[in-house]
Design a protein around this motif. Sequence first.
Motif, PDB file in Angstrom:
ATOM      1  N   ILE A   2       0.845  -1.183   0.000  1.00  0.00           N
ATOM      2  CA  ILE A   2       0.000   0.000   0.000  1.00  0.00           C
ATOM      3  C   ILE A   2       0.888   1.243   0.000  1.00  0.00           C
ATOM      4  O   ILE A   2       1.768   1.390   0.859  1.00  0.00           O
ATOM      5  CB  ILE A   2      -0.926   0.022   1.226  1.00  0.00           C
ATOM      6  CG1 ILE A   2      -1.829  -1.216   1.245  1.00  0.00           C
ATOM      7  CG2 ILE A   2      -1.765   1.301   1.242  1.00  0.00           C
ATOM      8  CD1 ILE A   2      -2.796  -1.290   0.108  1.00  0.00           C
ATOM      9  N   VAL A   3       0.683   2.118  -0.953  1.00  0.00           N
ATOM     10  CA  VAL A   3       1.432   3.364  -1.053  1.00  0.00           C
ATOM     11  C   VAL A   3       0.530   4.565  -0.812  1.00  0.00           C
ATOM     12  O   VAL A   3       0.971   5.572  -0.251  1.00  0.00           O
ATOM     13  CB  VAL A   3       2.111   3.471  -2.438  1.00  0.00           C
ATOM     14  CG1 VAL A   3       2.820   4.813  -2.604  1.00  0.00           C
ATOM     15  CG2 VAL A   3       3.095   2.328  -2.652  1.00  0.00           C
ATOM     16  N   CYS A   4      -0.730   4.460  -1.235  1.00  0.00           N
ATOM     17  CA  CYS A   4      -1.692   5.559  -1.137  1.00  0.00           C
ATOM     18  C   CYS A   4      -2.739   5.184  -0.093  1.00  0.00           C
ATOM     19  O   CYS A   4      -3.565   4.296  -0.323  1.00  0.00           O
ATOM     20  CB  CYS A   4      -2.334   5.818  -2.490  1.00  0.00           C
ATOM     21  SG  CYS A   4      -1.130   6.131  -3.809  1.00  0.00           S
ATOM     22  N   GLU A  32       7.748   5.560   2.365  1.00  0.00           N
ATOM     23  CA  GLU A  32       6.997   4.723   3.292  1.00  0.00           C
ATOM     24  C   GLU A  32       5.855   5.502   3.940  1.00  0.00           C
ATOM     25  O   GLU A  32       5.900   6.721   4.063  1.00  0.00           O
ATOM     26  CB  GLU A  32       7.937   4.180   4.374  1.00  0.00           C
ATOM     27  CG  GLU A  32       9.045   3.298   3.833  1.00  0.00           C
ATOM     28  CD  GLU A  32      10.026   2.885   4.903  1.00  0.00           C
ATOM     29  OE1 GLU A  32       9.837   3.296   6.075  1.00  0.00           O
ATOM     30  OE2 GLU A  32      10.984   2.165   4.589  1.00  0.00           O
ATOM     31  N   LEU A  33       4.820   4.786   4.381  1.00  0.00           N
ATOM     32  CA  LEU A  33       3.700   5.405   5.072  1.00  0.00           C
ATOM     33  C   LEU A  33       4.142   5.866   6.466  1.00  0.00           C
ATOM     34  O   LEU A  33       4.795   5.121   7.189  1.00  0.00           O
ATOM     35  CB  LEU A  33       2.543   4.421   5.200  1.00  0.00           C
ATOM     36  CG  LEU A  33       1.935   3.921   3.882  1.00  0.00           C
ATOM     37  CD1 LEU A  33       0.863   2.874   4.152  1.00  0.00           C
ATOM     38  CD2 LEU A  33       1.355   5.064   3.062  1.00  0.00           C
ATOM     39  N   PRO A  72      -1.938   0.400  -3.906  1.00  0.00           N
ATOM     40  CA  PRO A  72      -0.587   0.706  -4.392  1.00  0.00           C
ATOM     41  C   PRO A  72      -0.510   1.931  -5.279  1.00  0.00           C
ATOM     42  O   PRO A  72       0.571   2.503  -5.435  1.00  0.00           O
ATOM     43  CB  PRO A  72      -0.216  -0.561  -5.164  1.00  0.00           C
ATOM     44  CG  PRO A  72      -1.512  -1.155  -5.590  1.00  0.00           C
ATOM     45  CD  PRO A  72      -2.470  -0.852  -4.482  1.00  0.00           C
ATOM     46  N   LEU A  73      -1.656   2.365  -5.866  1.00  0.00           N
ATOM     47  CA  LEU A  73      -1.578   3.419  -6.871  1.00  0.00           C
ATOM     48  C   LEU A  73      -2.523   4.598  -6.657  1.00  0.00           C
ATOM     49  O   LEU A  73      -2.281   5.664  -7.228  1.00  0.00           O
ATOM     50  CB  LEU A  73      -1.856   2.827  -8.268  1.00  0.00           C
ATOM     51  CG  LEU A  73      -0.897   1.740  -8.740  1.00  0.00           C
ATOM     52  CD1 LEU A  73      -1.309   1.232 -10.114  1.00  0.00           C
ATOM     53  CD2 LEU A  73       0.536   2.250  -8.781  1.00  0.00           C
ATOM     54  N   ARG A  74      -3.580   4.454  -5.880  1.00  0.00           N
ATOM     55  CA  ARG A  74      -4.526   5.577  -5.756  1.00  0.00           C
ATOM     56  C   ARG A  74      -5.265   5.541  -4.430  1.00  0.00           C
ATOM     57  O   ARG A  74      -5.635   4.472  -3.934  1.00  0.00           O
ATOM     58  CB  ARG A  74      -5.535   5.567  -6.907  1.00  0.00           C
ATOM     59  CG  ARG A  74      -6.616   6.651  -6.828  1.00  0.00           C
ATOM     60  CD  ARG A  74      -7.434   6.736  -8.105  1.00  0.00           C
ATOM     61  NE  ARG A  74      -6.623   7.229  -9.223  1.00  0.00           N
ATOM     62  CZ  ARG A  74      -7.063   7.342 -10.467  1.00  0.00           C
ATOM     63  NH1 ARG A  74      -8.299   6.991 -10.761  1.00  0.00           N
ATOM     64  NH2 ARG A  74      -6.262   7.809 -11.417  1.00  0.00           N
ATOM     65  N   ASP A 116       3.592   8.548  -1.667  1.00  0.00           N
ATOM     66  CA  ASP A 116       5.033   8.493  -1.490  1.00  0.00           C
ATOM     67  C   ASP A 116       5.695   9.858  -1.559  1.00  0.00           C
ATOM     68  O   ASP A 116       6.905   9.969  -1.360  1.00  0.00           O
ATOM     69  CB  ASP A 116       5.656   7.565  -2.542  1.00  0.00           C
ATOM     70  CG  ASP A 116       5.207   7.893  -3.960  1.00  0.00           C
ATOM     71  OD1 ASP A 116       4.052   8.324  -4.136  1.00  0.00           O
ATOM     72  OD2 ASP A 116       5.989   7.707  -4.902  1.00  0.00           O
ATOM     73  N   ARG A 117       4.935  10.927  -1.824  1.00  0.00           N
ATOM     74  CA  ARG A 117       5.496  12.275  -1.943  1.00  0.00           C
ATOM     75  C   ARG A 117       5.161  13.184  -0.771  1.00  0.00           C
ATOM     76  O   ARG A 117       5.935  14.063  -0.415  1.00  0.00           O
ATOM     77  CB  ARG A 117       5.003  12.934  -3.235  1.00  0.00           C
ATOM     78  CG  ARG A 117       5.474  12.280  -4.520  1.00  0.00           C
ATOM     79  CD  ARG A 117       6.993  12.360  -4.661  1.00  0.00           C
ATOM     80  NE  ARG A 117       7.449  11.756  -5.899  1.00  0.00           N
ATOM     81  CZ  ARG A 117       7.837  12.432  -6.973  1.00  0.00           C
ATOM     82  NH1 ARG A 117       7.806  13.741  -6.977  1.00  0.00           N
ATOM     83  NH2 ARG A 117       8.260  11.790  -8.043  1.00  0.00           N
TER      84      ARG A 117
END
Length: 393
Positions: free
Chosen positions: A91-93, A140-141, A224-226, A110-111
């Motif tokens: 999970i990124v988002c 990372e979160l 992972p993307l949104r 990630d930003r």
Amino acid sequence: MNLLLAIVASLTLEVSNPTTEYREQVVEVSLDSILARLGTTKDSLRVRDAAGLDVPFQVTFDRKLLVETSVRKGGVTRFTLTKGTHPQFPIVCHGALHPERKDDFAWENDRGAYRVYGPALERTGERSFGIDVWTKNTPELVVDDRYYIEDVVTIPRIDSIYRNNWHVRDSLYRLISYHYDHGRGLDPYRVGASLGCGAPALMVGDSLVMPYCFERYEVLDEGPLRFTVRLEQSPRMVCGVRVVENRLITLDKGSNFCKMEVWYVGITSLSKQLALNNPAKTVTFCSGVVLQPEDRESYVLGKNYVAYTDPTDQPNVHQAPLYVAVLFPNGNVTTRRQDNHVLGIVNDYDRKPYTYYFGSAWAKYDVRTEEEWTARIQWFLRQLEQPVVVRIV
């Protein structure tokens, strides 16, 4: 499902870049026809790149397939879609409600990270209207940990043990609090009774009608993307008319900018009321960023964006500035400074859902200078104006 479609073993997702500059972004395509042609479900889908490696993908609440892609100038990137088992993608988002801090709702990729304020804070009477920005310099979160460490475990304990020793309490607070950078970013942004970074607002005549805290929320996507969340703000009485603001906020992996779609219940009645009682005044839509008292001059009024180099809430402590901006790719806006904001005011607001973008970057992470921030803004706007071409072949 369209039964006339023949089942195939694989499909190709093709992303073409017709421009003369490199593109890296999350792309989307309608999901259902893909599943029908492959004879599979979203849980048994596999996406691989030209090297045959599995790549992260995500299925959204509105039935889109998301894939992260990079395409050289004038190039084509292809992915193979098949029926099969895919690995677990990190999970990124991500976003969540934080009742431990007066119903904050915070989200991140990630930003960077952002938050808005909820019902518990509104009940206190505190005046915090806008969107807050948290910095990070790691993919990372970090947000959930920051809340847990400060608002659940550590700060209450420090206050309890060292209630009568403010020197120790203050020293420990600075060692732990997310308002100071301990190597992974911090919360250096001052919001208060302002739009913060990109909150939506109505404008009646020349007067800003500030939003307030959200009343309800619904997380629609994370992965992972949104990340996507729907927010319903607390009702506001505007010129005697009850108006309810609704927001749909989306943040993709790798992006410095959140997408905001905003619409109002009661806006038509408000327009009619103004036309009847005060025809000299009209209602329109705007957004912008707050200017801080330490530096109210480091802003840019672009044709379709406003940008600002925020000195942070403690410039002499943090040193590294925060870059913020609001983008209006749909055009026909007037950008100007008004009191302690720089605003983009929509000239032809038709009371329908309106889409714009807001975002940030940090000088200690991915954008070092004001010039680089301006270049990042313009690059993002060109992506919207000249999109990559996505198709299934």
